[in-house]
Design an enzyme around this catalytic site. Structure first.
Site, short mmCIF file in Angstrom:
data_model
loop_
_atom_site.label_atom_id
_atom_site.label_comp_id
_atom_site.label_asym_id
_atom_site.label_seq_id
_atom_site.Cartn_x
_atom_site.Cartn_y
_atom_site.Cartn_z
N CYS A 77 0.83 -1.21 0.00
CA CYS A 77 0.00 0.00 0.00
C CYS A 77 0.87 1.26 0.00
O CYS A 77 1.50 1.57 -1.00
CB CYS A 77 -0.99 -0.02 1.17
N HIS A 133 -3.68 -5.09 0.94
CA HIS A 133 -3.19 -5.40 2.28
C HIS A 133 -3.29 -6.90 2.58
O HIS A 133 -4.28 -7.35 3.18
CB HIS A 133 -3.98 -4.62 3.34
N GLU A 174 -1.78 -8.54 4.82
CA GLU A 174 -1.66 -8.82 6.26
C GLU A 174 -3.01 -8.89 6.96
O GLU A 174 -3.15 -9.56 7.98
CB GLU A 174 -0.76 -7.77 6.93
#
Length: 241
Positions: free
Chosen positions: A113, A217, A219
């Site tokens: 990002c 993202h 994660e």
């Protein structure tokens, strides 16, 4: 030896009751868990003086650039638009120094990002400061209303790229960004696009540089999408080499 992965930290700039108004250095836990599950040892790198970047990069085996504030347009020669969000120039300075050193020392990079954006700016590219007001072709949500652990749009992946080797020709991702790559830096090549034409992933053109940078993202998606673990496993594998 488990590869040591440096994860760029952020800093709370506003008072938070949970910390009694004390400023806190942090990184989202998903990055830490992702690296650990992939067989690496995470090291959170707090924001510091640019001249310390070389020491940090020398000690780690790979660099993970994380999300956060908007990148200051001063770094790519523009004035701030009415629609840009909060910036943190100290973080910009430090992370660009980390990128410069990682390139010099040829350490593998995974950028996520804002990480993709700061990488692009450091290498000479520019950004859309706000997609809703600057990108005329926007026709899908890039700041999703759905929980970030779920995918909401697709990414079309270029054949022959490293990303294609990892995930194939198409991938479903989450999306939480109002800035994006405008001019892609020399030294980077787009390898993934959103359905409305935004660059969602880049890799290095120099085969001696090991870079994968993505706009979404992974994660936050790990609990729901096993494919997102691949990005951490790939970084750890590249760092181990």
């Amino acid at each position: 030896m488990r590869p040591l992965i440096g994860i760029t930290g952020n800093q709370l700039l506003e008072a938070v009751p949970a910390f009694s108004g004390i400023s806190v250095a942090y990184t989202p836990i998903g990055f830490v868990k992702g690296v650990q599950a992939a067989g690496g040892n995470p090291l959170i790198i707090p924001i510091g003086a640019p001249e310390t970047a070389a020491d940090y990069i020398a000690k780690i085996d790979g660099l993970l650039l994380t999300g956060g504030q908007d990148v200051s347009p001063n770094f790519y020669g523009e004035e701030p638009s009415l629609h840009i969000g909060a910036t943190f120039p100290l973080r910009d300075d430090f992370e660009m120094a980390l990128v410069e050193e990682a390139l010099k020392q040829k350490k593998p990079i995974l950028a996520v990002c804002r990480g993709l954006q700061i990488l692009n700016v450091q290498m000479g590219g520019s950004l859309y400061q706000d997609l809703a007001h600057e990108y005329p072709d926007m026709r899908i949500q890039h700041v999703q209303k759905t929980d970030f652990k779920y995918a909401t749009h697709s990414v079309i992946v270029m054949e022959g790229s490293h990303l294609h080797e990892l995930v194939g020709e198409k991938l479903s991702v989450n999306s939480f960004h109002h800035q994006a790559l405008k001019v892609v830096a020399k030294g980077l090549q787009p390898v993934g696009y959103s359905p409305d034409g935004l660059v969602e992933a880049v890799e290095a053109t120099d085969p001696e540089q090991s870079i994968l940078a993505i706009q979404w993202h992974p994660e936050t998606m790990i609990p729901e999408a096993k494919s997102m673990r691949l990005f951490f496993e790939d970084l750890v594998a590249r760092a181990a080499r």
